[in-house]
Design an enzyme around this catalytic site. Structure first.
Site, PDB file in Angstrom:
ATOM      1  CB  SER A  55      -7.800  -4.093   2.129  1.00  0.00           C
ATOM      2  OG  SER A  55      -7.533  -3.103   2.795  1.00  0.00           O
TER       3      SER A  55
ATOM      4  NE  ARG B 106      -4.165   6.972  -7.288  1.00  0.00           N
ATOM      5  CZ  ARG B 106      -3.994   6.534  -6.107  1.00  0.00           C
ATOM      6  NH1 ARG B 106      -3.798   7.673  -5.343  1.00  0.00           N
ATOM      7  NH2 ARG B 106      -4.111   5.476  -5.746  1.00  0.00           N
TER       8      ARG B 106
ATOM      9  N   GLY C 182       0.027   5.592  -4.435  1.00  0.00           N
ATOM     10  CA  GLY C 182      -0.370   6.932  -4.535  1.00  0.00           C
ATOM     11  C   GLY C 182       0.142   8.075  -3.792  1.00  0.00           C
ATOM     12  NE  ARG C 183      -1.479   6.706   1.397  1.00  0.00           N
ATOM     13  CZ  ARG C 183      -1.495   5.694   2.085  1.00  0.00           C
ATOM     14  NH1 ARG C 183      -1.590   6.012   3.425  1.00  0.00           N
ATOM     15  NH2 ARG C 183      -1.927   4.339   1.883  1.00  0.00           N
TER      16      ARG C 183
ATOM     17  CG  ASP D 115      -2.022   0.865   1.287  1.00  0.00           C
ATOM     18  OD1 ASP D 115      -2.324   1.494   0.147  1.00  0.00           O
ATOM     19  OD2 ASP D 115      -2.712   1.007   2.253  1.00  0.00           O
TER      20      ASP D 115
ATOM     21  CB  SER E   2      -8.399  -5.781  -4.147  1.00  0.00           C
ATOM     22  OG  SER E   2      -8.976  -4.693  -4.370  1.00  0.00           O
ATOM     23  CB  THR E   3     -12.588  -8.162  -6.235  1.00  0.00           C
ATOM     24  OG1 THR E   3     -12.708  -8.207  -4.804  1.00  0.00           O
ATOM     25  CG2 THR E   3     -12.211  -9.572  -6.881  1.00  0.00           C
TER      26      THR E   3
ATOM     27  CG  ASN F 131      -7.626  -2.405  -6.204  1.00  0.00           C
ATOM     28  OD1 ASN F 131      -6.492  -3.221  -6.095  1.00  0.00           O
ATOM     29  ND2 ASN F 131      -7.648  -1.342  -5.304  1.00  0.00           N
TER      30      ASN F 131
ATOM     31  NE  ARG G 241      -7.574   1.629  -6.157  1.00  0.00           N
ATOM     32  CZ  ARG G 241      -6.366   2.172  -5.479  1.00  0.00           C
ATOM     33  NH1 ARG G 241      -5.306   2.674  -6.055  1.00  0.00           N
ATOM     34  NH2 ARG G 241      -6.095   1.922  -4.205  1.00  0.00           N
TER      35      ARG G 241
END
Ligand code: FPP
Length: 239
Positions: free
Chosen positions: A191, A32, A22-23, A19, A64-65, A67, A70
């Site tokens: 998650s 991103r 993006g940040r 994870d 992930s399912t 995701n 997005r």
């Protein structure tokens, strides 16, 4: 290394929730997509470090399912990155004796990408040093639903459905449950990652974003794991 010789202090299977791409990108004024690209670049060194430490199974949560929610450009970008990763890395992974397993479903994934994933799994099936579980289009709840559907579809009576049977129908059926789950970027959530399999996993998080997560951080996590007292619902050995 087999089960008899493996140190109880070394996790046999580590799952990583990668994870913070993006940040990481935002903190540099980058897109991103650049963050995800940097995230992909970090995968090989971490696989190598995990194998060098002697861990036998590493599962990475790549898509992930959830995701799919997005923006489509980001989703497409992640699909492209996986394709590029496989094109570029499968030969190297074979050279490093890494077996690839896909966790999740091909539903909704373009045929050419599904084919690349299947090819990577087939081409690395003889490799024995470490098994890399690539959780791509993976959702733990969906995986459990699929398992139960298979069991019911073959006519198993309700009172004969067991935990073992469900485990054997998950996409991780030939991989031991994760001993240790690491999540980068300081979040404390599973998650929907390996939710059935992680029933007794130990957790560890670091504020470090995934592209900055190094083999030293991995070692720090494993050192921390070694101090844990795993009780699986029983009593501590020192009690
Ligand atoms: C989380 O970052 C990361 C993901 C959505 C999945 C992890 C993906 C990679 C490491 C790259 C893709 C890998 C492959 C093999 C395709 P985020 O976007 O949630 O970060 P944020 O929470 O800081 O926004």
């Amino acid at each position: 290394m087999n089960e008899a010789t493996a140190s109880p202090k070394l996790p046999r299977h580590i799952g990583i929730i990668m994870d913070g791409n993006g940040r990481w990108a935002k903190s540099r004024g980058a897109s991103r997509h650049e963050g995800h690209r940097a995230g992909v670049e970090n995968i090989r060194p971490i696989i190598r470090a995990t194998a060098d430490i002697g861990v036998q199974f590493l599962s990475l949560y790549a898509f992930s399912t959830e995701n799919w929610r997005r923006p489509s450009l980001e989703v497409q970008g992640l699909m492209t990155l996986l394709g590029e990763f496989l094109d570029r890395e499968v030969d190297n992974l074979i050279a490093e004796n890494v077996r690839i397993r896909h966790l999740g479903s091909f539903d909704g994934i373009a045929n050419h990408l599904s084919h690349k994933i299947s090819q990577a799994v087939a081409r690395t099936q003889h490799c024995t040093r470490i098994t890399l579980g690539v959780a791509f289009n993976y959702g733990g709840r969906q995986d459990i639903v699929n398992a139960v559907r298979h069991i019911v579809a073959r006519g198993t009576p309700a009172n004969q459905i067991t935990e073992e049977m469900i485990s054997q129908h998950l996409s991780s059926h030939d991989i031991p449950d994760p001993d240790f789950i690491i999540r980068t970027s300081g979040e404390w959530r599973l998650s929907n990652f390996l939710i059935w399999e992680a029933a007794y996993s130990e957790y560890w998080t670091t504020p470090v974003f995934w592209p900055d997560f190094t083999p030293q951080h991995l070692q720090q996590a494993i050192d921390d794991y070694a101090k844990r007292d795993r009780r699986y619902g029983g009593l501590s050995k020192s009690t």
